[in-house]
Design a protein around this motif. Structure first.
Motif, PDB file in Angstrom:
ATOM      1  N   ASP A  48       8.106   8.761 -27.568  1.00 20.98           N
ATOM      2  CA  ASP A  48       9.319   8.023 -27.231  1.00 20.98           C
ATOM      3  C   ASP A  48       9.812   7.160 -28.387  1.00 20.98           C
ATOM      4  N   GLY A  49       9.165   7.309 -29.555  1.00 23.73           N
ATOM      5  CA  GLY A  49       9.578   6.542 -30.723  1.00 23.73           C
ATOM      6  C   GLY A  49       8.917   5.186 -30.834  1.00 23.73           C
ATOM      7  N   HIS A  54      -1.555   4.742 -36.938  1.00 25.96           N
ATOM      8  CA  HIS A  54      -1.551   6.129 -37.391  1.00 25.96           C
ATOM      9  C   HIS A  54      -2.393   7.033 -36.503  1.00 25.96           C
ATOM     10  N   GLU A  55      -3.533   6.519 -36.024  1.00 29.68           N
ATOM     11  CA  GLU A  55      -4.503   7.393 -35.372  1.00 29.68           C
ATOM     12  C   GLU A  55      -3.955   8.015 -34.098  1.00 29.68           C
ATOM     13  N   ALA A 307       7.160   7.900 -39.281  1.00 35.04           N
ATOM     14  CA  ALA A 307       8.375   8.201 -40.029  1.00 35.04           C
ATOM     15  C   ALA A 307       8.342   7.547 -41.406  1.00 35.04           C
ATOM     16  N   GLN A 308       8.099   6.239 -41.425  1.00 35.99           N
ATOM     17  CA  GLN A 308       8.085   5.513 -42.695  1.00 35.99           C
ATOM     18  C   GLN A 308       6.974   4.468 -42.662  1.00 35.99           C
ATOM     19  N   HIS A 312       6.176   1.579 -39.876  1.00 30.86           N
ATOM     20  CA  HIS A 312       5.410   2.323 -38.876  1.00 30.86           C
ATOM     21  C   HIS A 312       6.291   2.876 -37.759  1.00 30.86           C
ATOM     22  N   THR A 313       7.583   3.023 -38.024  1.00 35.99           N
ATOM     23  CA  THR A 313       8.468   3.568 -37.010  1.00 35.99           C
ATOM     24  C   THR A 313       8.118   5.024 -36.707  1.00 35.99           C
ATOM     25  N   ARG A 314       8.372   5.427 -35.496  1.00 38.69           N
ATOM     26  CA  ARG A 314       8.187   6.826 -35.082  1.00 38.69           C
ATOM     27  C   ARG A 314       9.521   7.452 -34.686  1.00 38.69           C
TER      28      ARG A 314
END
Length: 374
Positions: A48-49, A54-55, A307-308, A312-314
């Motif tokens: 859902d973003g 990271h894991e 994403a970046q 840490h955005t998704r």
């Protein structure tokens, strides 16, 4: 194909959200020769973003869930094609808990980081097509399995027998080039596989392993995992000049501290992937009745877990698809606006495009609008 720690989005994403592909951003410039086989995904969110870390993001990349108990797409597709998944890596298994592939039940499918061991297993061991004496034995086994298949109505048992039969047919299949490739072309020392400076040659060997295995019919599905999330690999190769007299940065470090260096690291990765795409494009599709090249009939998904790095955005994940021009109903050579859709819809649609059945945690996601006609 997996690469770690996101990307520098300003030099990865094109400015457009949809339409034809124009000038590619810096990190994607190596893909120019294959632009007509490329689908750049915009505004696709990992799940859902939301979320951090990271894991858990890496766990859901191919499974569609932070709890991958139902397995991952690559494992599902390999099972659909009745062949084992070929999972190879470059410093991917250095630590446990970093795989992106999962078996049903949730256990990790560990990448083999030794290109020499993969080569030997595929082309000098049991992966090789059978010789004359072995062929006679395999034909006898094939006959027995066919007899058992005719006598059972239990679906689970029939599926197992059919899987064994298909593997035997692969081993019996007359093929060319299944002796592998010329190892002497690569200056490789297996004792140094964990050294960062060895990563470029390992990358090239693993890509050669994948292409030759698929050309020979020894694999239909493969996962190439470059390093792992929060990667400590230092990509200080001849292409990368140092900025402001900085020392070479680890991948994870660069993702947080230097967009310029991180963008060049990603450009180098795409340079390597361009070699893979070239190998696939240069080879005719080996399956009977299929025209075009191996690239025309393959679909390569390139992913990362965030994403970046700095944020840490998704959201608006730096993903793309390569190949597939010869796959019915699939239309590459464009930018696709996913309009905030979860990436589980991409997994669902990839299973459809490749002839499989969406299953596991992404089975209820539905198709990604616009990727294929529904």
């Amino acid at each position: 194909m997996y690469h770690p720690d996101g990307a520098f989005l300003e030099q990865w994403h094109p400015s457009a959200l949809t339409g034809s592909i124009g000038t590619l951003p810096e990190s994607l410039l190596p893909l120019v020769p294959y632009r007509d086989q490329l689908v750049l995904l915009r505004r696709l969110n990992l799940m859902d973003g939301n979320g951090d870390g990271h894991e858990e993001a890496a766990r859901c990349l191919l499974s569609g869930s932070i709890d991958p108990v139902n397995g991952s797409l690559d494992v599902h597709l390999a099972d659909h094609f009745k062949q084992a998944l070929l999972h190879v890596g470059i410093q991917a298994s250095k630590n446990q808990g970093h795989s992106i592939s999962f078996l049903p039940g949730g256990s990790e499918k560990i990448a083999d980081d030794s290109p020499l061991a993969v080569y030997q297993r595929l082309f000098q061991g049991s992966g090789m097509p059978a010789g004359a004496s072995d062929a006679a034995m395999l034909k006898n086994v094939e006959k027995e399995l066919q007899s058992f298949l005719a006598k059972t109505d239990i679906e689970r048992e029939r599926n197992k027998l059919q899987q064994h039969l298909q593997q035997i047919q692969v081993l019996l299949r007359p093929t060319v080039g299944c002796s592998g490739y010329d190892l002497s072309a690569f200056a490789y020392d297996d004792s140094k596989k964990w050294e960062d400076k060895t990563a470029p040659v390992i990358m090239k060997m693993q890509m050669s392993n994948l292409v030759h295995a698929m050309e020979c019919g020894l694999a239909r599905v493969a996962t190439l995992q470059f390093s792992r999330h929060t990667s400590t690999i230092k990509m200080d190769y001849d292409w990368l000049n140092r900025w402001n007299n900085e020392w070479p940065m680890e991948s994870h470090q660069a993702s947080h501290n230097s967009g310029a260096i991180h963008a060049q690291q990603k450009k180098w990765l795409n340079q390597q992937l361009a070699i893979l795409f070239g190998l696939l494009a240069a080879r005719p599709e080996p399956r009977v009745g299929r025209g075009g090249s191996m690239l025309d009939n393959s679909l390569v998904l390139v992913v990362t877990e965030i994403a970046q790095g700095a944020s840490h955005t998704r959201k608006d994940m730096p993903y793309y698809l390569m190949g597939g021009k010869g796959i019915a109903g699939y239309n590459p050579g464009r930018i696709l606006d996913c309009n905030g859709a979860p990436h589980s819809q991409l997994l669902y649609s990839m299973a459809q495009v490749l002839g499989g059945k969406p299953q596991g945690s992404y089975a209820s996601a539905g198709a990604l609008k616009g990727l294929i006609p529904i």
